[in-house]
Design a protein around this motif. Structure first.
Motif, short mmCIF file in Angstrom:
data_model
loop_
_atom_site.label_atom_id
_atom_site.label_comp_id
_atom_site.label_asym_id
_atom_site.label_seq_id
_atom_site.Cartn_x
_atom_site.Cartn_y
_atom_site.Cartn_z
N VAL A 393 0.86 -1.18 0.00
CA VAL A 393 0.00 0.00 0.00
C VAL A 393 0.90 1.23 0.00
N GLU A 394 0.76 2.06 -1.02
CA GLU A 394 1.57 3.27 -1.13
C GLU A 394 0.73 4.48 -0.79
N ALA A 395 1.30 5.37 0.03
CA ALA A 395 0.65 6.61 0.40
C ALA A 395 1.71 7.70 0.52
N ALA A 396 1.27 8.94 0.59
CA ALA A 396 2.22 10.05 0.65
C ALA A 396 3.06 10.02 1.91
N HIS A 399 4.89 3.90 3.17
CA HIS A 399 4.84 2.81 2.19
C HIS A 399 4.80 1.53 3.01
N GLN A 400 3.68 0.81 2.94
CA GLN A 400 3.50 -0.35 3.82
C GLN A 400 3.49 -1.65 3.03
N VAL A 401 4.28 -2.64 3.51
CA VAL A 401 4.39 -3.95 2.87
C VAL A 401 4.02 -5.02 3.89
N THR A 402 3.09 -5.90 3.52
CA THR A 402 2.69 -7.01 4.39
C THR A 402 2.91 -8.32 3.64
N LEU A 403 3.62 -9.25 4.30
CA LEU A 403 3.91 -10.56 3.71
C LEU A 403 3.37 -11.64 4.63
N GLU A 404 2.51 -12.50 4.08
CA GLU A 404 1.95 -13.64 4.83
C GLU A 404 2.40 -14.93 4.13
N VAL A 405 3.00 -15.88 4.88
CA VAL A 405 3.46 -17.13 4.28
C VAL A 405 3.00 -18.33 5.10
N TYR A 406 2.78 -19.46 4.40
CA TYR A 406 2.31 -20.70 5.03
C TYR A 406 3.06 -21.86 4.39
#
Length: 492
Positions: A393-396, A399-406
């Motif tokens: 998710v990019e905003a002014a 900058h947010q990055v979410t990683l989910e793994v299984y």
């Protein structure tokens, strides 16, 4: 106009047939002539030459839009050209001086060094009139330079085949003071002004631009743009050539070259090369026929890359081959990106030197607004399979990055990373193992400075409900220090 001027014009007209053009030239400067601010320096009645000299304050209409008075139309050629305003400035006259109010670059601040020479020349048939302007410039920062302008106004059928008929040629040279890392800058511009510079019959067009910067250490940067058809202000180049060359004065790299040749809409080539002192080079060649783009690159260290992109479908593929003794043999990538729909796919296979592979498959990539999501499956060299989701998710403000793994056993992990405009970031993660009762089994939070250093806490939970807390610090070099609850320190 003074009587002597009238007589001079009459004689000039009788001998050369240029009377109207030369009379117009004198009338442009009538006010300055009568005030004694400029002087007629030379006349050649045979060839139709008129030369006027004066201080900057006597040439009253150098500024854009002032087409009457004692001056000549110089600034429109310089100030209207895209990208040239920082070089030439927008000239604006005051008494005895020329200033550049739009930037900090320049002023003719000392009228003793602001003498301007203006030459008019016309042919014997009155077909064209030629202007030449030369001025010495003293800059505010202590530097100096010169300004040279040639204009050729055409008033009928061309008689000499001169390619500059109806054109203006501007060359500006600037020498910087010793405390500047730049030694000099030379700018050159050729403008088609439509037959009459002050009252053009068509929009002014730009036919050539060249900019050369010489650094104090000897490095030289040259940029050139030459459209096949001259461009109006703000118009994109549909055909032509642009090139940049850097000659490095010192270091491992000796020269960098970039050349783009455009022959039509989405059609053309690009070549980029970096040359090294040992005779080796990095090279890249890109070619487009309007539908497909082909890419070929080779590295100094022996790697090679080939690929293609289909502009219609968005499909692409790239193969990178690594030289021995690199542990990776090849990387193959392919996918499709549908720009208008905002979705696509991606697939990558890494083949190692021993024949083993890893595979990443991303069957779904979607972009909605400022959010990108991707579903993926990764198969490791030992056939371990991990599935997951990536969300960006990019905003002014961040900058947010979410990683989910299984994995196939049901174990999971989630990592959230937030990046800020000042270079700082925050990271949090959780791990949960399927065969334990607590959730999560491990968690941690970290904050990082712009230089990569940071601190954080890691908490590990056990089956009995207890927990162990570790303090973690990372310095700017990447060294990790872990301190447990007893004070025992581990350095990684």
């Amino acid at each position: 106009m003074k009587k002597g001027m009238v007589l001079g014009v009459a004689l000039l007209a009788g001998v050369t047939g240029c009377g109207d053009l030369i009379q117009d030239a004198l009338e442009r400067h009538q006010g300055a002539l009568e005030k004694g601010l400029v002087n007629v320096f030379a006349r050649d009645l045979t060839s139709g030459i008129l030369e006027i000299k004066g201080l900057a304050g006597g040439i009253e209409s150098l500024a854009p839009g002032l087409e009457t008075g004692g001056g000549f139309g110089l600034a429109p050629a310089m100030s209207a050209a895209p990208g040239l305003r920082p070089m030439f400035g927008e000239l604006c006259l005051s008494a005895g001086s020329v200033t550049f109010p739009k930037n900090d670059y320049a002023a003719i601040a000392d009228e003793k060094s602001a003498e301007i020479t203006l030459k008019y020349t016309c042919d014997g048939n009155g077909g064209y009139i030629y202007y030449q302007v030369d001025a010495a410039i003293q800059y505010k920062d202590g530097g100096n330079g010169t300004l040279h302008v040639e204009e050729l106004e055409y008033a009928g059928a061309a008689t000499d085949g001169n390619v500059l008929d109806g054109w203006s040629h501007v060359v500006n040279t600037r020498n910087f003071p010793a405390n500047d890392e730049r030694e000099s800058v030379v700018g050159e511009l050729i403008v088609d002004f439509g037959g009459d510079f002050e009252k053009p019959t068509k929009p002014r067009k730009y036919a050539h631009y060249e900019h050369v910067v010489t650094m104090r250490n000897g490095t030289v940067v040259t940029a050139e743009v030459t459209p096949q058809t001259p461009l109006t202000d703000g118009q994109d180049m549909s055909q032509g050539e642009a090139r940049r060359t850097i000659t490095h004065a010192a270091g491992d790299v000796t020269m960098t070259t970039e050349v783009a040749v455009i022959t039509g809409k989405d059609i053309g080539t690009f070549d980029g090369n970096r040359y090294y002192a040992d005779g080796k080079a990095d090279t890249m060649h890109v070619e487009s026929d309007g539908t497909n783009i082909s890419i070929a690159a080779a590295g100094r260290d022996g790697f090679e890359r080939e690929g293609s992109v289909n502009l219609s479908s968005g499909a692409y593929e790239v193969t990178t081959t690594f030289p021995e003794p690199h542990v990776i043999d090849t990387v193959f990538e392919e996918g499709i990106w549908r720009r208008n729909a905002g979705n696509g796919t991606y697939h990558r296979i890494i083949t190692f030197r021993d024949g083993e592979t890893t595979e990443l498959d991303v069957p779904s990539i979607r972009v909605v607004g400022n959010t990108l999501t991707a579903e993926f499956t990764h198969t490791d060299r030992d056939d371990t399979v991990i599935t997951g989701r990536l969300t960006v998710v990019e905003a002014a403000t961040q900058h947010q990055v979410t990683l989910e793994v299984y994995n196939v056993l049901g174990d999971s992990a989630t990592v959230e990373m937030t990046y800020y405009p000042d270079g700082t970031s925050r990271q949090a993660y959780e791990k949960d193992f399927k065969d334990t009762t607590q959730n999560p089994d491990e968690e941690g939070t970290f904050t990082f400075a712009a230089d990569g250093s940071g601190t954080g806490t890691v908490t590990v939970y056990d089956d009995a409900g207890g927990k162990s807390v570790y303090q973690v610090s990372v310095d700017a070099t990447g060294k990790v220090t872990i301190t447990d609850e007893t004070g025992f320190v581990t350095v990684l």
